[in-house]
Scaffold this motif. Structure first.
Motif, PDB file in Angstrom:
ATOM      1  N   THR A  54     -59.491 -51.291  -7.433  1.00 38.89           N
ATOM      2  CA  THR A  54     -60.916 -51.442  -7.137  1.00 38.89           C
ATOM      3  C   THR A  54     -61.761 -50.696  -8.165  1.00 38.89           C
ATOM      4  N   GLN A  55     -61.340 -49.501  -8.524  1.00 40.56           N
ATOM      5  CA  GLN A  55     -62.057 -48.744  -9.555  1.00 40.56           C
ATOM      6  C   GLN A  55     -62.038 -49.490 -10.885  1.00 40.56           C
ATOM      7  N   ASP A  56     -60.892 -50.086 -11.227  1.00 40.69           N
ATOM      8  CA  ASP A  56     -60.785 -50.865 -12.469  1.00 40.69           C
ATOM      9  C   ASP A  56     -61.716 -52.072 -12.443  1.00 40.69           C
ATOM     10  N   VAL A  57     -61.781 -52.751 -11.297  1.00 42.31           N
ATOM     11  CA  VAL A  57     -62.652 -53.920 -11.150  1.00 42.31           C
ATOM     12  C   VAL A  57     -64.107 -53.504 -11.343  1.00 42.31           C
ATOM     13  N   MET A  58     -64.487 -52.414 -10.707  1.00 44.73           N
ATOM     14  CA  MET A  58     -65.864 -51.928 -10.823  1.00 44.73           C
ATOM     15  C   MET A  58     -66.172 -51.508 -12.257  1.00 44.73           C
ATOM     16  N   SER A  88     -58.574 -50.295   3.783  1.00 42.84           N
ATOM     17  CA  SER A  88     -59.950 -50.155   4.275  1.00 42.84           C
ATOM     18  C   SER A  88     -60.828 -49.293   3.378  1.00 42.84           C
ATOM     19  N   GLU A  89     -60.309 -48.194   2.837  1.00 40.44           N
ATOM     20  CA  GLU A  89     -61.122 -47.344   1.968  1.00 40.44           C
ATOM     21  C   GLU A  89     -61.509 -48.077   0.691  1.00 40.44           C
ATOM     22  N   SER A 106     -69.572 -51.085  -0.988  1.00 40.18           N
ATOM     23  CA  SER A 106     -70.630 -50.131  -1.317  1.00 40.18           C
ATOM     24  C   SER A 106     -71.115 -50.293  -2.753  1.00 40.18           C
ATOM     25  N   ALA A 107     -70.228 -50.727  -3.623  1.00 40.93           N
ATOM     26  CA  ALA A 107     -70.584 -50.939  -5.037  1.00 40.93           C
ATOM     27  C   ALA A 107     -71.261 -52.290  -5.257  1.00 40.93           C
ATOM     28  N   GLY A 108     -71.366 -53.096  -4.194  1.00 41.03           N
ATOM     29  CA  GLY A 108     -72.046 -54.381  -4.315  1.00 41.03           C
ATOM     30  C   GLY A 108     -71.168 -55.545  -4.725  1.00 41.03           C
ATOM     31  N   LEU A 109     -69.857 -55.339  -4.723  1.00 40.61           N
ATOM     32  CA  LEU A 109     -68.958 -56.440  -5.065  1.00 40.61           C
ATOM     33  C   LEU A 109     -68.930 -57.471  -3.943  1.00 40.61           C
TER      34      LEU A 109
END
Length: 148
Positions: free
Chosen positions: A90-94, A110-111, A118-121
């Motif tokens: 998820t961090q890589d995607v963002m 879930s996290e 929260s990042a708008g994805l």
């Protein structure tokens, strides 16, 4: 935003043109290999991500080590990694600026999901496009024939 309704999923599938497939496999018996072929047959541009295969070709497509190594932006990342790796993915995607993330069947965390939302994805969880596209086509939400 968590994408749940059939209409919203269909819209995402119609809007996405270029998909990064994270966890692509060269083994034809693996689900990621079959889904990659399915997406290519649907007309999507698919950029496979697998550090062990980086620099090689998979189903005719150049393989990249990571999302950060992609030479172009993608519309969606389709995740074929285990659930435990989802926070890192998820961090890589963002970080790569990918606006939508799709996790495959059984890939639930879930996290990581909360971080993505929260990042708008745009986020689709625990589904497979190779299942959803025919189902949505049968329901009339997607047109017949290749989507792209």
């Amino acid at each position: 935003m968590r994408v749940k309704s059939d209409e919203a999923i269909a819209q995402l599938l119609l809007q996405a043109k270029r998909i990064a497939l994270v966890g692509a496999s060269a083994k034809p018996e693996r689900p990621s290999h079959r889904v990659m072929q399915f997406l290519l047959d649907e007309g999507y541009e698919v950029l496979p991500i697998n550090p062990g295969l980086a620099g090689q070709r998979l189903l005719g497509q150049q393989v990249y080590a990571s999302l950060a190594d992609l030479p172009t932006r993608v519309d969606m990342a389709d995740i074929f990694r285990d659930a435990a790796s989802l926070p890192e993915v998820t961090q890589d995607v963002m970080a790569a600026g990918v606006p939508a993330m799709w996790t495959q069947l059984g890939v639930v965390h879930s996290e990581a999901e909360q971080t993505a939302v929260s990042a708008g994805l745009q986020l689709v969880v625990d589904r497979c496009p190779a299942i959803e596209i025919p189902r949505l086509r049968d329901s009339g939400l997607l047109p017949a024939g290749p989507l792209q």
